[in-house]
Write an enzyme that holds these catalytic residues in place. Structure first.
Site, PDB file in Angstrom:
ATOM      1  N   ASP A  18       0.870  -1.163   0.000  1.00  0.00           N
ATOM      2  CA  ASP A  18       0.000   0.000   0.000  1.00  0.00           C
ATOM      3  C   ASP A  18       0.919   1.229   0.000  1.00  0.00           C
ATOM      4  O   ASP A  18       2.126   1.106   0.241  1.00  0.00           O
ATOM      5  CB  ASP A  18      -0.881  -0.028   1.252  1.00  0.00           C
ATOM      6  CG  ASP A  18      -1.673   1.253   1.451  1.00  0.00           C
ATOM      7  OD1 ASP A  18      -2.352   1.687   0.505  1.00  0.00           O
ATOM      8  OD2 ASP A  18      -1.568   1.835   2.546  1.00  0.00           O
ATOM      9  N   ASP A  20      -0.090   5.160   1.064  1.00  0.00           N
ATOM     10  CA  ASP A  20      -0.303   6.099   2.167  1.00  0.00           C
ATOM     11  C   ASP A  20      -0.341   5.372   3.508  1.00  0.00           C
ATOM     12  O   ASP A  20      -1.139   4.456   3.701  1.00  0.00           O
ATOM     13  CB  ASP A  20      -1.609   6.872   1.967  1.00  0.00           C
ATOM     14  CG  ASP A  20      -1.555   7.779   0.749  1.00  0.00           C
ATOM     15  OD1 ASP A  20      -0.753   8.719   0.759  1.00  0.00           O
ATOM     16  OD2 ASP A  20      -2.303   7.531  -0.213  1.00  0.00           O
TER      17      ASP A  20
END
Length: 222
Positions: A18, A20
């Site tokens: 991922d 953020d």
């Protein structure tokens, strides 16, 4: 054997990240943009902000079901506002060096952000763009749907169960679980301790990766 120990006791075909909260911290910038938007639309900021993390903007807006609000138009507005505000976006400790140590063809980024925003934030954090980047535009359904992770694994030619997914947010963790992949949860930006059966990591400085004799990725503790 704990989940944490299991991660270090097996090999992986690829790592999926991922963005953020997992390789960079964009919380301050994201919350500035979303707080201003919420105020304009009469949404309670304090209760709303915790719901924005990890999800596509269009899904976040649709969940509110605000009368007269075009979710696609507003998501595009949010994306542009976030592209223009990257002040305070920084790497998660050790993330850049860790990513740079990986073979380019053996990892991918899977983010709920639109592509232009993802590239902008990575540049702001000093993180180079990956060879494979899966963004909001690449899937019909965002996290917690596993579509993004399944697509990344498919494009890398690796079974999802042979990928280690690095995540931080609840919807992302749910997406990784739905993909059937093992998880490493990055806790750097968590304000409260996370109760989880998955392995956790506060800083990439604590781990390193190597390629074994079978061409598989392995993690070790530093």
């Amino acid at each position: 054997m704990s989940a944490h120990d299991c991660i270090f006791d097996r090999a992986f075909g690829a790592f999926l990240f991922d963005m953020d909260g997992t390789v960079l911290n964009s919380i301050a910038a994201a919350e500035r943009v979303w707080a201003a938007w919420a105020e304009r639309h009469g949404v309670d900021v304090a209760t709303f902000l915790p719901t924005i993390h990890g999800a596509r903007a269009i899904d976040t807006i649709r969940r509110l079901n605000l009368p007269g609000v075009d979710a696609e138009v507003q998501a595009a507005f949010i994306a542009q506002a976030e592209i223009e505000d990257v002040e305070g976006v920084v790497e998660i400790p050790g993330a850049r060096a860790f990513l740079n140590s990986l073979p380019a063809e053996r990892w991918a980024m899977v983010t709920s952000a639109p592509r232009d925003l993802a590239l902008r934030r990575m540049a702001a954090a000093g993180i180079g763009a990956p060879a494979l980047l899966i963004t909001a535009e690449d899937v019909q359904a965002g996290k917690p749907n596993p579509a993004g992770y399944l697509l990344a694994a498919s494009r890398l030619g690796i079974e999802p169960g042979d990928c280690l997914i690095f995540e931080d947010a609840t919807v992302g963790i749910q997406a990784a679980e739905a993909a059937g992949a093992p998880l490493m949860i990055i806790t750097t930006t968590h304000q409260h301790p996370l109760e989880t059966s998955h392995a956790t990591l506060a800083s990439y400085d604590a781990i390193s990766a190597s390629v074994d004799s079978d061409g598989q990725l392995r993690l070790k503790k530093n």
